[in-house]
Design an enzyme around this catalytic site. Structure first.
Site, PDB file in Angstrom:
ATOM      1  N   HIS A   1      36.965  41.193  37.320  1.00 42.95           N
ATOM      2  CA  HIS A   1      35.677  41.334  36.635  1.00 42.95           C
ATOM      3  C   HIS A   1      35.321  40.027  35.934  1.00 42.95           C
ATOM      4  O   HIS A   1      34.862  40.016  34.784  1.00 42.95           O
ATOM      5  CB  HIS A   1      35.721  42.501  35.638  1.00 42.95           C
TER       6      HIS A   1
ATOM      7  N   ASP B   1      32.001  40.664  32.145  1.00 44.68           N
ATOM      8  CA  ASP B   1      32.281  41.316  33.421  1.00 44.68           C
ATOM      9  C   ASP B   1      31.702  40.440  34.523  1.00 44.68           C
ATOM     10  O   ASP B   1      31.199  39.343  34.264  1.00 44.68           O
ATOM     11  CB  ASP B   1      31.667  42.722  33.457  1.00 44.68           C
TER      12      ASP B   1
ATOM     13  N   ASP C   1      41.867  45.881  34.902  1.00 37.10           N
ATOM     14  CA  ASP C   1      41.568  46.905  35.900  1.00 37.10           C
ATOM     15  C   ASP C   1      40.975  46.297  37.166  1.00 37.10           C
ATOM     16  O   ASP C   1      40.422  45.203  37.161  1.00 37.10           O
ATOM     17  CB  ASP C   1      40.592  47.941  35.324  1.00 37.10           C
ATOM     18  N   GLU C   2      41.103  47.044  38.247  1.00 37.75           N
ATOM     19  CA  GLU C   2      40.406  46.818  39.522  1.00 37.75           C
ATOM     20  C   GLU C   2      40.514  45.376  40.025  1.00 37.75           C
ATOM     21  O   GLU C   2      39.528  44.792  40.474  1.00 37.75           O
ATOM     22  CB  GLU C   2      38.930  47.228  39.381  1.00 37.75           C
TER      23      GLU C   2
END
Length: 771
Positions: free
Chosen positions: A274, A199, A341-342
């Site tokens: 990430h 991450d 994600d994100e």
């Protein structure tokens, strides 16, 4: 004849009552089995006990079990391979489904039937739970009766995917602690460990071809005394501290240990976002337009979280494929998680390489570019014979063919979009199954963020909703809890947040809704918690703590005290003394008309179980009076006599989704002299919670004509102070009024120097005090 009938009826009722209560002590199991019928007497394990198994595979399952008896009991039962004669017999039954088992225990013999090794293993885990908790001891325990009750269990899981994510990035769990978590998962019949390995905050797996991933990516700057959301980004040249990673040999050991317990370890290699830890080591794989230092992030990252892999650079895909080659060799799992994600695409919008890629692939926007990115890597993994899992942001573009979607946002609704397109999915809704959230009344809990996911919230979760189509229900693979570790600083912190909520997740994953019973589960969980304690795990006792709800009722305050456990007594005092088992029993809401300090705790008999709630209820001219705000309704927390804590989500603070202008009106019910008004506010810098730029106080006698009687304003430096603290904002009024209106104007977006640059600052108020 009538007498005989009565006797028979009583015996029948006694038997049915035993069956109805078969999940209560002394033989409770979590997760609850499909069927449990008690017998008579107990089976005793000793050095003379023999296990008869059909093959070496079954023998290996038994060896794990007998090793427990060797360590804790000091004796080792005999295992006879290719035999049908023994005190404990394992018998293959092809009529049973995979992972299912039938367990028959009598005083003389135990018979286990299953169609595969998983079924035999789970039957042995049930026996493990039925044994005294001393079975978990690492040394011989004297004077223990190693017996299990006679009973018959027929059992099989509801879902095939029963998972737990462990985030080893934000807090690195040492191998030994991770192995202990795996062992606890096995006892609960969970079978998937989703290992969040990389991450922004660190890279936790050794990759031989790219050694800088761990040499640089496993280290980060320290921010002592700062919680995760408060930590500022690293500065170039700032010294870093090693935070840990798993060598490839350690990964192999973890995977092997889990496999022995029928747990599949699913690695997650995050992309395209990430990725700060990876890009700190190999910065040329970011977009060439990135003009800021790339370092491993100690916290949320602010605008540095938008540094992601460049989608237009072919070297990125070569890099990721090389990493995945090593990951695939280390993890024989059927599934590989690729993240997705994100992803903030601010740099993709400006990057010439990304824009060229979009033109070449006829992609209309950067969401489609992410779809291209994920599909390209997914195909590589799928061509290696594996299946791909991704977070539910993959539904924002064309979902990579064959991908499995992990539904996390809100209640996981986005996963249903994937189901409509024929994709399988797993539910892990953040609103219920993210174990980073508070697990009990927040006044007693270590600080984290967001709201509550209590033990009962997890237990009550039903993934299959009534409005689902039959197709969607058929594509649901199972459920997963996620243990994110932003606020963990030790293995004990991880244990505290995991247990006992993980047992509730196991019940959701294994047991069909018709078999679930909260009271019976609590009995089983209590017994399981004894096993945890014997393993040295300090589990949370939040389930014994009291949540208060104080609401104005016709000029009085109604105080409700609630505990999620129905099997405890709540006892309280209002005279300043500490409650005891002899204090008044709480049976109905308390009604107050003046300031009081309520002290309360939960008890079972003479034993206090939870922490003592000390609840000072203040009283002033505003207390118990109604407060209205257009579009918001009754803001009772502003006049309920309870001051909010430093945890802004503790249910005692009022907040607004949009805080450009906040207006609310207090009705004192009659004209009152208002000498002074005090308004409670809170600052939580890391979560962008700040006091407003301006506050005005207006008064009226008729709720029509208002005049301003007080105002204040704050500078940017005063507003955006760092830290977490409460502040009372006073206004000297000195006039009579019935209606008091407060108008607050928000501070706007957080400045670029903030840890959340550009995010709108939110306002939280907790109490209006009028003297």
């Amino acid at each position: 004849m009538k007498y005989i009938y009565t006797v028979l009826l009583c015996l029948f009722l006694a038997v049915t009552n035993i069956q109805a209560d078969n999940l209560t002590q002394p033989f409770s199991l979590v997760p609850c089995p499909v069927s449990l019928v008690p017998g008579t007497g107990n089976f005793h394990f000793s050095a003379k006990t023999s296990f008869a198994v059909e093959n070496e595979g079954q023998a290996e399952q038994v060896r794990q079990f007998t090793e427990l008896l060797t360590r804790a009991g000091g004796f080792t039962p005999r295992i006879k391979v290719d035999s049908r004669k023994g005190d404990v017999c394992l018998v293959t039954d092809a009529t049973l489904k995979s992972e299912a088992y039938k367990l028959e225990i009598t005083i003389k013999k135990i018979t286990i039937r299953a169609s595969d090794l998983q079924g035999f293993y789970y039957a042995l885990q049930s026996i493990r739970q039925l044994l005294p908790s001393a079975i978990e001891s690492e040394q011989v325990t004297e004077n223990v009766d190693w017996t299990v009750p006679a009973l018959t269990i027929t059992d099989q899981p509801r879902f095939g995917y029963r998972g737990l994510l462990v985030d080893v990035v934000r807090f690195f769990s040492p191998k030994e602690n991770l192995l202990r978590i795996i062992d606890c998962m096995a006892m609960l019949k969970l079978n998937k460990l989703h290992l969040h390995l990389v991450d922004d905050n660190g890279w936790r797996i050794e990759i031989k071809k790219y050694p800088l991933l761990t040499e640089i990516g496993s280290c980060r700057v320290d921010r002592p005394g700062k919680t995760f959301p408060e930590r500022r980004n690293p500065r170039q040249g700032e010294p870093t501290v090693e935070k840990g990673f798993y060598t490839q040999d350690e990964i192999r050991e973890i995977v092997r240990y889990a496999q022995e317990r029928h747990i599949e370890v699913i690695p997650e290699i995050e992309m395209p976002a990430h990725s700060n830890a990876a890009l700190a080591a190999y910065p040329l794989l970011s977009c060439p337009v990135v003009d800021k230092f790339i370092g491993v992030l100690p916290g949320l990252g602010g605008n540095h979280a938008d540094v992601i892999f460049c989608a237009g650079n072919d070297s990125v895909f070569t890099f990721l494929q090389d990493i995945l080659d090593e990951v695939l060799e280390l993890f024989p799992s059927k599934y590989i998680h690729l993240g997705g994600d994100e992803a903030r695409k601010t740099h993709w919008e400006e990057c010439p390489l990304c824009q060229t890629r979009m033109k070449a692939e006829s992609l209309e926007n950067t969401e489609e570019l992410q779809g291209y990115f994920m599909a390209r890597v997914a195909r590589y993994v799928q061509n290696k014979g594996r299946e791909v899992i991704g977070w539910d942001e993959l539904t924002n573009a064309r979902i990579p063919e064959g991908s499995i979607i992990l539904g996390w946002q809100g209640y996981g609704q986005a996963a249903l979009k994937a189901a409509e397109l024929g994709h399988r999915f797993i539910m892990t809704p953040a609103r219920i199954l993210y174990l980073i959230r508070y697990q009990g009344p927040q006044w007693f809990e270590p600080i984290t963020y967001f709201g509550n996911n209590t033990l009962k919230d997890v237990y009550d979760y039903e993934p299959v909703q009534k409005d689902w189509t039959p197709q969607a229900a058929s594509l649901l693979m199972g459920v997963q809890a996620c243990m994110w570790t932003e606020f963990c600083n030790s293995p004990a912190d991880v244990d505290y947040l995991l247990f006992p909520r993980l047992s509730a997740l196991a019940e959701v994953a294994w047991t069909k809704p018709a078999r679930k019973n909260w009271a019976s589960y609590l009995k089983a969980m209590d017994h399981f918690n004894e096993h945890l304690a014997a393993k040295g795990i300090v589990y949370a006792r939040s389930m014994y703590n009291i949540q208060q709800t104080v609401t104005p009722k016709e000029g009085r305050l109604q105080v409700e005290l609630d505990c999620i456990r129905p099997d405890v007594q709540v006892r309280y005092t209002m005279d300043g003394s500490v409650p005891t088992a002899q204090s008044p029993l709480y049976t109905k809401p308390l009604m107050l008309t003046e300031a009081k300090t309520i002290k309360a705790a939960t008890f079972a008999g003479n034993e206090q179980l939870g922490q003592m709630l000390e609840l000072p209820v203040i009283w002033n001219k505003a207390t118990a009076k109604p407060v209205k705000s257009a579009g918001t309704g009754d803001l009772y927390m502003l006049t309920n006599g309870i001051r909010g804590s430093q945890k802004y989500t503790d249910l005692e603070w009022c907040s607004w989704m949009k805080s450009d202008t906040v207006t609310f009106t207090l009705d004192l019910k009659k004209p009152e002299l208002v000498n002074k008004l005090t308004l409670g506010s809170i600052t939580n810098y890391g979560m962008a919670v700040h006091k407003p730029a301006e506050i005005e106080v207006w008064i009226s006698g008729d709720d029509k004509e208002y005049r301003k009687v007080g105002e204040c304003s704050y500078t940017k430096n005063e507003i955006f102070r760092e830290g977490v603290f409460r502040e009372d904002i006073p206004f000297e009024i000195g006039t009579e009024a019935r209606y008091v209106r407060v108008v607050a104007r928000g501070a706007g977006d957080c400045p670029f120097t903030h840890v959340r640059p550009g995010q709108e600052a939110r306002i939280y108020f907790d109490e209006i005090i009028i003297e």
